[in-house]
Design a protein around this motif. Sequence first.
Motif, PDB file in Angstrom:
ATOM      1  N   SER A 143      18.815 -33.181  17.457  1.00 46.38           N
ATOM      2  CA  SER A 143      19.099 -34.609  17.456  1.00 46.38           C
ATOM      3  C   SER A 143      20.362 -34.885  16.650  1.00 46.38           C
ATOM      4  O   SER A 143      20.806 -34.068  15.852  1.00 46.38           O
ATOM      5  CB  SER A 143      17.926 -35.385  16.890  1.00 46.38           C
ATOM      6  OG  SER A 143      17.907 -35.341  15.488  1.00 46.38           O
ATOM      7  N   LEU A 144      20.909 -36.054  16.848  1.00 45.60           N
ATOM      8  CA  LEU A 144      22.122 -36.453  16.132  1.00 45.60           C
ATOM      9  C   LEU A 144      21.896 -36.471  14.630  1.00 45.60           C
ATOM     10  O   LEU A 144      22.733 -35.994  13.860  1.00 45.60           O
ATOM     11  CB  LEU A 144      22.591 -37.820  16.616  1.00 45.60           C
ATOM     12  CG  LEU A 144      22.994 -37.936  18.088  1.00 45.60           C
ATOM     13  CD1 LEU A 144      23.372 -39.366  18.419  1.00 45.60           C
ATOM     14  CD2 LEU A 144      24.109 -36.993  18.449  1.00 45.60           C
ATOM     15  N   VAL A 152      23.726 -34.473  11.427  1.00 43.03           N
ATOM     16  CA  VAL A 152      24.303 -35.176  10.272  1.00 43.03           C
ATOM     17  C   VAL A 152      23.699 -34.635   8.984  1.00 43.03           C
ATOM     18  O   VAL A 152      24.411 -34.414   8.000  1.00 43.03           O
ATOM     19  CB  VAL A 152      24.106 -36.702  10.394  1.00 43.03           C
ATOM     20  CG1 VAL A 152      24.539 -37.424   9.119  1.00 43.03           C
ATOM     21  CG2 VAL A 152      24.878 -37.240  11.597  1.00 43.03           C
ATOM     22  N   VAL A 156      30.840 -34.432   8.978  1.00 41.93           N
ATOM     23  CA  VAL A 156      30.702 -35.702   9.704  1.00 41.93           C
ATOM     24  C   VAL A 156      31.458 -36.808   8.965  1.00 41.93           C
ATOM     25  O   VAL A 156      32.179 -37.598   9.581  1.00 41.93           O
ATOM     26  CB  VAL A 156      29.217 -36.069   9.902  1.00 41.93           C
ATOM     27  CG1 VAL A 156      29.079 -37.461  10.511  1.00 41.93           C
ATOM     28  CG2 VAL A 156      28.528 -35.034  10.775  1.00 41.93           C
ATOM     29  N   VAL A 209      25.464 -30.935  20.048  1.00 43.05           N
ATOM     30  CA  VAL A 209      25.131 -32.176  19.342  1.00 43.05           C
ATOM     31  C   VAL A 209      26.245 -32.527  18.363  1.00 43.05           C
ATOM     32  O   VAL A 209      26.625 -33.692  18.227  1.00 43.05           O
ATOM     33  CB  VAL A 209      23.762 -32.054  18.626  1.00 43.05           C
ATOM     34  CG1 VAL A 209      23.510 -33.243  17.723  1.00 43.05           C
ATOM     35  CG2 VAL A 209      22.644 -31.917  19.645  1.00 43.05           C
ATOM     36  N   ALA A 262      29.032 -34.302  20.001  1.00 41.04           N
ATOM     37  CA  ALA A 262      28.688 -35.708  20.246  1.00 41.04           C
ATOM     38  C   ALA A 262      28.787 -36.524  18.959  1.00 41.04           C
ATOM     39  O   ALA A 262      29.302 -37.651  18.953  1.00 41.04           O
ATOM     40  CB  ALA A 262      27.287 -35.810  20.836  1.00 41.04           C
ATOM     41  N   VAL A 263      28.308 -35.955  17.849  1.00 36.20           N
ATOM     42  CA  VAL A 263      28.388 -36.651  16.558  1.00 36.20           C
ATOM     43  C   VAL A 263      29.847 -36.859  16.166  1.00 36.20           C
ATOM     44  O   VAL A 263      30.219 -37.920  15.657  1.00 36.20           O
ATOM     45  CB  VAL A 263      27.609 -35.894  15.468  1.00 36.20           C
ATOM     46  CG1 VAL A 263      27.874 -36.470  14.092  1.00 36.20           C
ATOM     47  CG2 VAL A 263      26.110 -35.921  15.769  1.00 36.20           C
ATOM     48  N   LEU A 283      31.178 -39.809  18.081  1.00 34.23           N
ATOM     49  CA  LEU A 283      30.656 -41.063  17.529  1.00 34.23           C
ATOM     50  C   LEU A 283      31.287 -41.399  16.185  1.00 34.23           C
ATOM     51  O   LEU A 283      31.673 -42.547  15.938  1.00 34.23           O
ATOM     52  CB  LEU A 283      29.135 -40.986  17.378  1.00 34.23           C
ATOM     53  CG  LEU A 283      28.328 -41.049  18.672  1.00 34.23           C
ATOM     54  CD1 LEU A 283      26.865 -40.715  18.401  1.00 34.23           C
ATOM     55  CD2 LEU A 283      28.454 -42.425  19.297  1.00 34.23           C
TER      56      LEU A 283
END
Length: 188
Positions: free
Chosen positions: A1-2, A6, A13, A132, A135-136, A139
């Motif tokens: 998961s995101l 993190v 991040v 993932v 994707a992070v 974002l």
Amino acid sequence: SLLAFVRASPLIVALVLLFGITDATALAILPVYLRTEGLSVEVAALILTVLHVGIIIAQPGLGVLLDRFNRWNVLLGCLLISAISFMVLVALPVTSWLLWPVAALCGAGFFGVYTTCLALLGQEFKGGLLVVGSAVFALAYAVGGIIGPPAAGAIMEFDSRGGLVLLAIISIAGAIAVFAKRRGRPGG
């Protein structure tokens, strides 16, 4: 998961978020700052182009550094170059010939942060967490791009150089965080 990513790598991040702030803010405020200091639209646009030329020219050399040296140390170097060059941009008169090479160095430094974070992502994560993490990164970069320019614009209402000072402070904060993480670690 995101959130798992993190939690696994909060510093990387955070640095990508700070890069998003820096990238979007530099693009948005540098021409405005240069115009308020008396340069023409054409010259302000040309200086922004030189900043991007610095980004492009630095990438092959940065790749060599990332292959040969500890990537966290390269990241620290990019953050320090970014911080110093933003501080020099604030101190230089906009009519100085030094503005041109400093703008190129500035682009190389702050964009090098993102390139190095991508290299660290590939070095430290595999499989699902790598996907993932990508994707992070997207974002974090987007969120930084949304919050940076309005914040710098608000600061520039009080001081035309304030936006560039904000970018220097962001780079310094990132350098301190990387240094704190790496202090006392083998190879760091």
